[in-house]
Design an enzyme around this catalytic site. Structure first.
Site, PDB file in Angstrom:
ATOM      1  N   ASN A 147       6.369  49.119  50.868  1.00  7.45           N
ATOM      2  CA  ASN A 147       6.048  49.570  49.508  1.00  7.45           C
ATOM      3  C   ASN A 147       4.548  49.682  49.265  1.00  7.45           C
ATOM      4  O   ASN A 147       4.105  49.757  48.123  1.00  7.45           O
ATOM      5  CB  ASN A 147       6.732  48.676  48.459  1.00  7.45           C
ATOM      6  CG  ASN A 147       6.430  47.206  48.660  1.00  7.45           C
ATOM      7  OD1 ASN A 147       5.499  46.861  49.381  1.00  7.45           O
ATOM      8  ND2 ASN A 147       7.197  46.346  48.029  1.00  7.45           N
ATOM      9  N   ARG A 285      -1.582  39.881  43.437  1.00  8.95           N
ATOM     10  CA  ARG A 285      -0.890  38.662  43.022  1.00  8.95           C
ATOM     11  C   ARG A 285      -1.595  38.078  41.808  1.00  8.95           C
ATOM     12  O   ARG A 285      -2.827  38.019  41.767  1.00  8.95           O
ATOM     13  CB  ARG A 285      -0.867  37.614  44.147  1.00  8.95           C
ATOM     14  CG  ARG A 285       0.136  37.902  45.256  1.00  8.95           C
ATOM     15  CD  ARG A 285       1.583  37.877  44.760  1.00  8.95           C
ATOM     16  NE  ARG A 285       2.528  38.194  45.808  1.00  8.95           N
ATOM     17  CZ  ARG A 285       3.071  39.400  46.009  1.00  8.95           C
ATOM     18  NH1 ARG A 285       2.750  40.411  45.234  1.00  8.95           N
ATOM     19  NH2 ARG A 285       3.956  39.594  46.969  1.00  8.95           N
ATOM     20  N   GLN A 314       6.425  33.827  38.415  1.00  9.21           N
ATOM     21  CA  GLN A 314       7.334  34.894  38.009  1.00  9.21           C
ATOM     22  C   GLN A 314       8.761  34.374  37.988  1.00  9.21           C
ATOM     23  O   GLN A 314       9.184  33.805  38.983  1.00  9.21           O
ATOM     24  CB  GLN A 314       7.200  36.080  38.970  1.00  9.21           C
ATOM     25  CG  GLN A 314       5.876  36.796  38.763  1.00  9.21           C
ATOM     26  CD  GLN A 314       5.734  38.067  39.585  1.00  9.21           C
ATOM     27  OE1 GLN A 314       4.715  38.725  39.525  1.00  9.21           O
ATOM     28  NE2 GLN A 314       6.721  38.427  40.341  1.00  9.21           N
ATOM     29  N   HIS A 333       6.745  42.878  37.265  1.00  2.00           N
ATOM     30  CA  HIS A 333       6.415  43.176  38.665  1.00  2.00           C
ATOM     31  C   HIS A 333       7.331  44.289  39.189  1.00  2.00           C
ATOM     32  O   HIS A 333       8.436  44.024  39.659  1.00  2.00           O
ATOM     33  CB  HIS A 333       6.587  41.902  39.494  1.00  2.00           C
ATOM     34  CG  HIS A 333       5.995  41.974  40.852  1.00  2.00           C
ATOM     35  ND1 HIS A 333       5.803  40.871  41.629  1.00  2.00           N
ATOM     36  CD2 HIS A 333       5.546  43.012  41.593  1.00  2.00           C
ATOM     37  CE1 HIS A 333       5.280  41.213  42.779  1.00  2.00           C
ATOM     38  NE2 HIS A 333       5.118  42.528  42.785  1.00  2.00           N
TER      39      HIS A 333
HETATM   40  P1  NDP Z   1      -2.358  44.434  54.332  1.00  4.87           P
HETATM   41  O1  NDP Z   1      -2.065  43.227  55.181  1.00  4.87           O
HETATM   42  O2  NDP Z   1      -2.273  45.780  54.927  1.00  4.87           O
HETATM   43  O3  NDP Z   1      -3.822  44.311  53.716  1.00  4.87           O
HETATM   44  C1  NDP Z   1      -4.335  43.143  53.231  1.00  4.87           C
HETATM   45  C2  NDP Z   1      -5.847  43.237  53.351  1.00  4.87           C
HETATM   46  O4  NDP Z   1      -6.413  42.132  52.656  1.00  4.87           O
HETATM   47  C3  NDP Z   1      -6.336  43.196  54.783  1.00  4.87           C
HETATM   48  O5  NDP Z   1      -7.230  44.270  54.991  1.00  4.87           O
HETATM   49  C4  NDP Z   1      -7.049  41.863  54.832  1.00  4.87           C
HETATM   50  O6  NDP Z   1      -8.200  41.890  55.594  1.00  4.87           O
HETATM   51  C5  NDP Z   1      -7.522  41.717  53.400  1.00  4.87           C
HETATM   52  N1  NDP Z   1      -7.917  40.344  53.102  1.00  4.87           N
HETATM   53  C6  NDP Z   1      -7.250  39.203  53.377  1.00  4.87           C
HETATM   54  N2  NDP Z   1      -7.949  38.155  52.934  1.00  4.87           N
HETATM   55  C7  NDP Z   1      -9.087  38.645  52.378  1.00  4.87           C
HETATM   56  C8  NDP Z   1     -10.209  38.049  51.771  1.00  4.87           C
HETATM   57  N3  NDP Z   1     -10.326  36.725  51.687  1.00  4.87           N
HETATM   58  N4  NDP Z   1     -11.188  38.866  51.295  1.00  4.87           N
HETATM   59  C9  NDP Z   1     -11.093  40.206  51.428  1.00  4.87           C
HETATM   60  N5  NDP Z   1     -10.043  40.823  52.012  1.00  4.87           N
HETATM   61  C10 NDP Z   1      -9.059  40.051  52.477  1.00  4.87           C
HETATM   62  O7  NDP Z   1      -1.396  44.308  53.079  1.00  4.87           O
HETATM   63  P2  NDP Z   1      -1.012  45.401  51.979  1.00  4.87           P
HETATM   64  O8  NDP Z   1      -2.213  46.214  51.682  1.00  4.87           O
HETATM   65  O9  NDP Z   1       0.241  46.086  52.332  1.00  4.87           O
HETATM   66  O10 NDP Z   1      -0.678  44.438  50.759  1.00  4.87           O
HETATM   67  C11 NDP Z   1      -1.690  43.600  50.192  1.00  4.87           C
HETATM   68  C12 NDP Z   1      -1.071  42.653  49.163  1.00  4.87           C
HETATM   69  O11 NDP Z   1      -0.592  43.400  48.060  1.00  4.87           O
HETATM   70  C13 NDP Z   1       0.163  41.889  49.659  1.00  4.87           C
HETATM   71  O12 NDP Z   1      -0.188  40.751  50.402  1.00  4.87           O
HETATM   72  C14 NDP Z   1       0.841  41.527  48.359  1.00  4.87           C
HETATM   73  O13 NDP Z   1       0.287  40.326  47.840  1.00  4.87           O
HETATM   74  C15 NDP Z   1       0.471  42.681  47.455  1.00  4.87           C
HETATM   75  N6  NDP Z   1       1.623  43.571  47.240  1.00  4.87           N
HETATM   76  C16 NDP Z   1       2.073  43.755  45.950  1.00  4.87           C
HETATM   77  C17 NDP Z   1       3.193  44.516  45.720  1.00  4.87           C
HETATM   78  C18 NDP Z   1       3.687  44.793  44.326  1.00  4.87           C
HETATM   79  O14 NDP Z   1       4.845  45.185  44.154  1.00  4.87           O
HETATM   80  N7  NDP Z   1       2.868  44.628  43.298  1.00  4.87           N
HETATM   81  C19 NDP Z   1       3.962  45.115  46.818  1.00  4.87           C
HETATM   82  C20 NDP Z   1       3.319  44.968  48.113  1.00  4.87           C
HETATM   83  C21 NDP Z   1       2.225  44.181  48.297  1.00  4.87           C
HETATM   84  P3  NDP Z   1      -8.231  41.728  57.166  1.00  4.87           P
HETATM   85  O15 NDP Z   1      -6.895  42.119  57.670  1.00  4.87           O
HETATM   86  O16 NDP Z   1      -9.321  42.686  57.482  1.00  4.87           O
HETATM   87  O17 NDP Z   1      -8.532  40.315  57.406  1.00  4.87           O
END
Ligand code: NDP
Length: 399
Positions: A147, A285, A314, A333
């Site tokens: 998603n 989140r 939630q 959500h």
């Molecule tokens: P990804 O794993 O593709 O991306 C997460 C990114 O966050 C990575 O690039 C990671 O960096 C980065 N990251 C992690 N920790 C840090 C930090 N401390 N500072 C800066 N960047 C950081 O996940 P998605 O993009 O698919 O999803 C992200 C989040 O969105 C999910 O974990 C979830 O919480 C939320 N989400 C919400 C949904 C909704 O319905 N509202 C649905 C789907 C997701 P790197 O890998 O470079 O370390």
């Protein structure tokens, strides 16, 4: 025979749908990085039907029962005498969606002696105490990419809704009346603004790509830098710190997972580094932000607007201040649980279950914890520890 506990949100107030607004469900052939959509051997549901609520059962009953397993489906997950706690002692697998999370705390791990796997039907496994999962050798998996693009669409919609002052203007029409000055005295163009994303993973990068045609200046901050070719293609400015990103951004969007490193990253102190009148969009989140600091920033004018669909816990209590704070465009959500996304993550859960029961490896990109360690995508995007603290507050929600 395994017992599987599936925690889903409630059916619609007026009952499980018998018809739908559309007949077909267009789907991409692949995700943008080439990853394939879920590949279960079969599915027992019609894509486009409501799968995420209790009666939808993620389309899993026939598959699980025909293989001799027991499926318990419930929305009862919080407070005294909830069904999840009653079923936990002999559950082998717990599945829930981040939209209606089964908070798998250390206390619940202690009760769940037979637990082998927790599946997030969606993305974001912060509702599971990942430290406890590692210590109890429980596998945690989620349906990576299912998603991400759906959420990115919600982010763009929310940015436009805030900057253009859409919701208060719409409200003038439904309540009766026509005061244009009232609508436009907080309305701006997005064009030429500086937009910054905290994290440029699957969602963050998609948001940057979707926003490029608006002729905005794009910024990002992440732990790892994007390839140079992508930075050039989108004309991105990289920031190594949150402070550097927020100092220049008119719009900030949060797209990183919740883990101990990111919990409350937006707080009274970090909000001081935002430009006055910045907009903040958080579909990642709720706990990335300090609840009361957001309310104060909107009241003082430090933030001009806040939008998103994620809360903590939630469901949030009916007196949660984000329901009534000024200049917000919050929803429940929902961004990652459109009917389109449900079809993908229900198929992804089926794929994970087939792998588990047939002793085949679960895709590396779905793994968060395995063999007592962060694994797969979890090892890249999460940090060790626990972000479920305070989740017992979800019991305060009254329907
Ligand atoms: P990804 O794993 O593709 O991306 C997460 C990114 O966050 C990575 O690039 C990671 O960096 C980065 N990251 C992690 N920790 C840090 C930090 N401390 N500072 C800066 N960047 C950081 O996940 P998605 O993009 O698919 O999803 C992200 C989040 O969105 C999910 O974990 C979830 O919480 C939320 N989400 C919400 C949904 C909704 O319905 N509202 C649905 C789907 C997701 P790197 O890998 O470079 O370390």
């Amino acid at each position: 025979m395994a017992k599987i506990v599936l925690v889903l949100y409630d059916d619609p107030m007026d009952g499980y749908p018998t018809s739908y607004a559309r007949d077909d469900l267009p789907q991409p052939e692949r995700y943008p990085d080439g990853q394939t959509l879920p590949t279960p051997k079969a599915i027992d549901f019609k894509p486009g039907v409501l799968l995420g609520s209790v009666s939808g059962e993620l389309g899993l009953r026939q598959y699980l029962e025909s293989n001799g397993h027991q499926l318990i489906v419930t929305s009862s997950k919080d407070g005294a005498s909830n069904v999840l706690d009653k079923e936990l002692p002999d559950a082998e697998i717990v599945i829930s969606q981040p939209f209606w999370p089964a908070y798998m705390t250390a206390e619940r791990f202690a009760k769940a002696e037979k637990l082998k796997m927790i599946v997030t039907a969606g993305i974001g496994s912060d509702h599971t105490d990942l430290q406890a999962a590692m210590e109890h050798n429980v596998t945690v998996a989620e349906v990576t990419y299912c998603n991400s693009n759906a959420v990115a669409e919600h982010v763009v919609m929310s940015i436009l809704a805030l900057v253009r002052n859409f919701i208060p203007s719409h409200n003038w029409i439904t309540k009766g009346g026509w005061n244009i000055a009232d609508c436009v005295s907080r309305s701006y163009d997005l064009e030429a603004m500086n937009v910054g994303t905290v994290a440029a993973g699957r969602i963050g990068l998609r948001v940057l790509r979707l926003l490029k045609p608006f002729d905005v200046k794009l910024h990002y901050m992440d732990r790892h830098r994007l390839p140079e070719a992508v930075e050039k293609e989108l004309d991105l400015t990289y920031h190594s710190t949150l402070e550097s990103l927020t100092k220049v951004s008119d719009v900030v969007t949060l797209n990183c997972p919740l883990h101990p490193e990111t919990e409350h990253m937006i707080n009274e102190k970090t909000l001081k580094n935002f430009k006055r009148g910045a907009y903040l969009v958080n579909t990642a989140r709720g706990k990335l932000c300090d609840r009361d600091a957001i309310v104060s920033a909107l009241e003082s004018g430090q933030l001009a607007g806040y939008a998103g669909d994620v809360w903590f816990p939630q469901p949030p209590a009916n007196d949660h201040p984000w329901r009534t704070m000024p200049y917000h465009a919050m929803t429940p959500h929902i961004s990652g649980t459109s009917l389109s996304a449900q079809a993908r993550y229900a198929a992804g859960v089926r794929e994970i279950l087939e792998c588990y029961f047939e002793n085949r490896p679960i895709r590396n990109e779905y793994l968060i914890v395995q063999n007592g360690q962060l694994a797969g995508v979890g090892a890249h995007s999460y940090s060790k520890g626990n972000a479920t603290g305070g989740s017992e507050e979800a019991a305060k929600f009254k329907k």
